[in-house]
Design an enzyme around this catalytic site. Structure first.
Site, mmCIF file in Angstrom:
data_model
loop_
_atom_site.group_PDB
_atom_site.id
_atom_site.type_symbol
_atom_site.label_atom_id
_atom_site.label_comp_id
_atom_site.label_asym_id
_atom_site.label_seq_id
_atom_site.Cartn_x
_atom_site.Cartn_y
_atom_site.Cartn_z
ATOM 1 N N HIS A 161 3.997 14.920 -48.685
ATOM 2 C CA HIS A 161 3.296 15.912 -49.604
ATOM 3 C C HIS A 161 5.025 15.830 -50.176
ATOM 4 C CE1 HIS A 161 0.810 17.071 -46.019
ATOM 5 N NE2 HIS A 161 0.527 17.720 -46.534
ATOM 6 N N ASP B 279 -4.067 22.461 -45.162
ATOM 7 C CA ASP B 279 -3.034 23.014 -43.993
ATOM 8 C C ASP B 279 -1.458 23.826 -44.591
ATOM 9 O OD1 ASP B 279 -1.465 20.672 -45.482
ATOM 10 O OD2 ASP B 279 -2.568 19.209 -44.668
ATOM 11 N N GLU C 13 -9.103 26.254 -51.108
ATOM 12 C CA GLU C 13 -9.391 25.389 -49.873
ATOM 13 C C GLU C 13 -10.697 25.751 -49.601
ATOM 14 O OE1 GLU C 13 -10.550 23.303 -46.452
ATOM 15 O OE2 GLU C 13 -8.482 23.011 -47.747
ATOM 16 N N ASP D 47 -5.166 17.821 -54.184
ATOM 17 C CA ASP D 47 -4.782 16.877 -52.535
ATOM 18 C C ASP D 47 -6.319 16.903 -51.738
ATOM 19 O OD1 ASP D 47 -3.429 16.485 -50.390
ATOM 20 O OD2 ASP D 47 -2.635 18.007 -49.558
#
Length: 544
Positions: free
Chosen positions: A281, A305, A325, A406
């Protein structure tokens, strides 16, 4: 005077038996499609490429139904008895299908594919036998044209009901194992119904009753122990202790905890390990954020997450973060579970963070959000924080200083579309003039052509691409690409407290040794999805 003769061609009024059999067609169709969907879902979880797996499972199942329909011609006598026995077999084999495949994946992964297609062939053949037998039983009292229309109507209605309930209700609420056993129980209930309806025609009524009782008992026991079956299989597969497991309409989410901390798995694929996720990350976020200088508006696509958001919030200049997301189950878990909140430092509850649960492709196009707010429902913003800001669609002129992409690796076409030139063209439109986007881009060592395919695809839309890589022990060498309209330059303005990156190590990430150096690659387009095929070939060569 005698009664008038019955009108020519008129059909006798339907008997209760006929109505009951027609109702059973609805259940039979629903159960048959459920087993087909469960097999396809499990195949995509384990084998990847959901399009390929669903296509081959559906094709195999339909072929088997054709075989079953052809075989039905050899059943001439005692049709109710044959129908009852077939229902019990479908109940056992179909109901146990998800549990057996889960256990096979954990204890005998080499046998998974053989079991998958063997059970699909068997269930399809049995389901193919059911409908012709029902029609022949009903033919005694129903005219042919009415018979066909009624049977097909109930068959299609059953298929419609389960096709809607499977992703929206059954899998999220019950999970695959319990759902399979529940529908197996429904097949067994049809057998018990047939036992009662045809009790005067069955020659060995007692034997059939015992068989029905045994199957119903086995399925009920399975239903009661479904959670234990799932945990038994997953504990073996994941090895570490499972602390969270959930099934959403999009994926199966499993979090384990062992000597090396928490690990997140989506559909059985490792997403992060607590011991070294900081390397991934920090490498994903800080090269682009620091190079910008003073990013104020940031978007994170994927990364439910909250780990990437955690890193973004280390910059005091950041005023807003939009997290897009697809799966609300992910953002809910990582907002509400105390252990997972600790991992992302409560980033998803920060007042500056807006969570949007929708498809990133549609969001970039300006589509309406399915769910959008600040901290998700049930989470509290820090004291003094602003109220959650409601969001409709992304504004036509809304741009971001940094966009962090991501997504999971392109294991199937649904994810592969997020690595196409069409997607990157939309991304370009949402970048501020001096902005940067960064994309996680699989391993340049294991999947070298896949990595450089992404670089080539980003360049094809007119963005300057700067590839780099970092070593993450849980994954090995991992690749990233920074994209923007201005060249990227290393910056020493990294935030304090980083565990991996510093001003000296950052430029080293952009050096590629010979075994990871650039190779010729095609542009990944929506029309060809070449990246998915390349990715499968390269990673498949490693895993097989």
């Amino acid at each position: 005077m005698s009664a008038a003769p019955e009108a020519a061609g008129s059909a006798p009024a339907p008997r209760p038996t006929d109505i009951a059999l027609l109702a059973s067609v609805f259940v039979i169709a629903a159960c048959g499609l459920l087993y087909e969907l469960a097999a396809g879902a499990l195949a995509s979880y384990v084998l990847g490429d959901s399009v390929l797996q669903f296509s081959t499972v559906i094709g195999t199942y339909l072929f088997a139904m054709g075989v079953g329909s052809w075989l039905s011609r050899y059943f001439e006598r005692q049709l109710p008895a044959h129908f009852l026995r077939i229902e019990l077999l479908v109940a056992l084999v179909g109901g146990a299908l998800p549990a057996v495949l889960f256990l096979a994946n954990a204890y005998a992964p080499g046998a998974f594919r053989v079991l998958l297609y063997g059970m699909v062939l068997l269930v399809g053949t049995l389901v193919g036998l059911e409908i012709p037998l029902v029609m022949r039983i009903l033919k005694r009292n129903v005219r042919l044209k009415d018979l066909v229309s009624q049977v097909l109507t109930f068959d299609y209605l059953g298929a419609l009901a389960v096709s809607l309930a499977f992703p929206l209700l059954l899998v999220p609420q019950l999970g695959l194992v319990r759902t399979g056993l529940l529908f197996g129980f429904m097949n067994a209930a049809v057998a018990v119904w047939a036992l009662w309806l045809f009790r005067h025609e069955l020659r060995r009524f007692r034997a059939h009753a015992v068989a029905c009782a045994a199957v119903v008992g086995a399925l009920l026991a399975g239903l009661l122990g479904a959670e234990h079956i799932t945990r038994f299989a997953e504990d073996k597969f994941y090895q570490d202790r499972i602390v969270i497991s959930a099934a959403s309409p999009y994926q199966r989410i499993v979090v384990t905890h062992g000597r090396q901390g928490h690990r997140l798995y989506l559909n059985g694929n490792l997403q992060f390990a607590e011991r070294d996720e900081y390397r991934y990350h920090e490498a994903l976020v800080h090269p682009a954020m620091a190079a910008h200088g003073a990013p104020r508006r940031v978007a994170v696509l994927g990364g439910g997450d909250g780990m990437a958001v955690r890193e973004v919030l280390k910059y005091p200049s950041v005023e807003s973060v939009t997290l897009v997301e697809l799966d609300p189950a992910m953002t809910r878990l990582f907002t509400q579970d105390p252990a997972l909140r600790r991992l992302n430092a409560g980033a998803l509850s920060d007042a500056r963070v807006r969570i949007v649960n929708t498809d990133a492709f549609q969001w970039l196009q300006g589509g309406t959000d399915s769910s959008a707010a600040g901290p998700p429902q049930g989470a509290r913003a820090p004291s003094g924080g602003s109220e959650p800001r409601e969001a409709g669609s992304v504004g036509a002129h809304e741009t971001f200083d940094v966009i962090i992409v991501d997504f999971p690796d392109p294991t199937n076409f649904a994810i592969g579309k997020l690595y196409t030139n069409s997607f990157y063209a939309l991304l370009d439109q949402r970048l501020a003039a001096s902005g940067y986007a960064v994309v996680q881009t699989t391993s340049p060592l294991v999947a070298r052509r896949s990595f450089w395919t992404v670089v080539t695809t980003i360049e094809s839309v007119g963005l300057a691409a700067r590839p780099y890589h970092a070593h993450v022990p849980s994954f090995g060498e991992w690749g990233f690409v920074i994209a923007g309209r201005r060249p990227w330059r290393a910056s020493a303005a990294l935030p304090e407290g980083l565990r991996f990156l510093d001003a000296q190590s950052l430029p080293l990430l952009f050096d590629f040794p010979r075994d990871m150096a650039r190779v010729p690659a095609e542009v990944n387009r929506l029309s060809n999805q070449v990246l998915v095929h390349t990715y499968e070939q390269e990673w498949g060569a490693v895993t097989h």
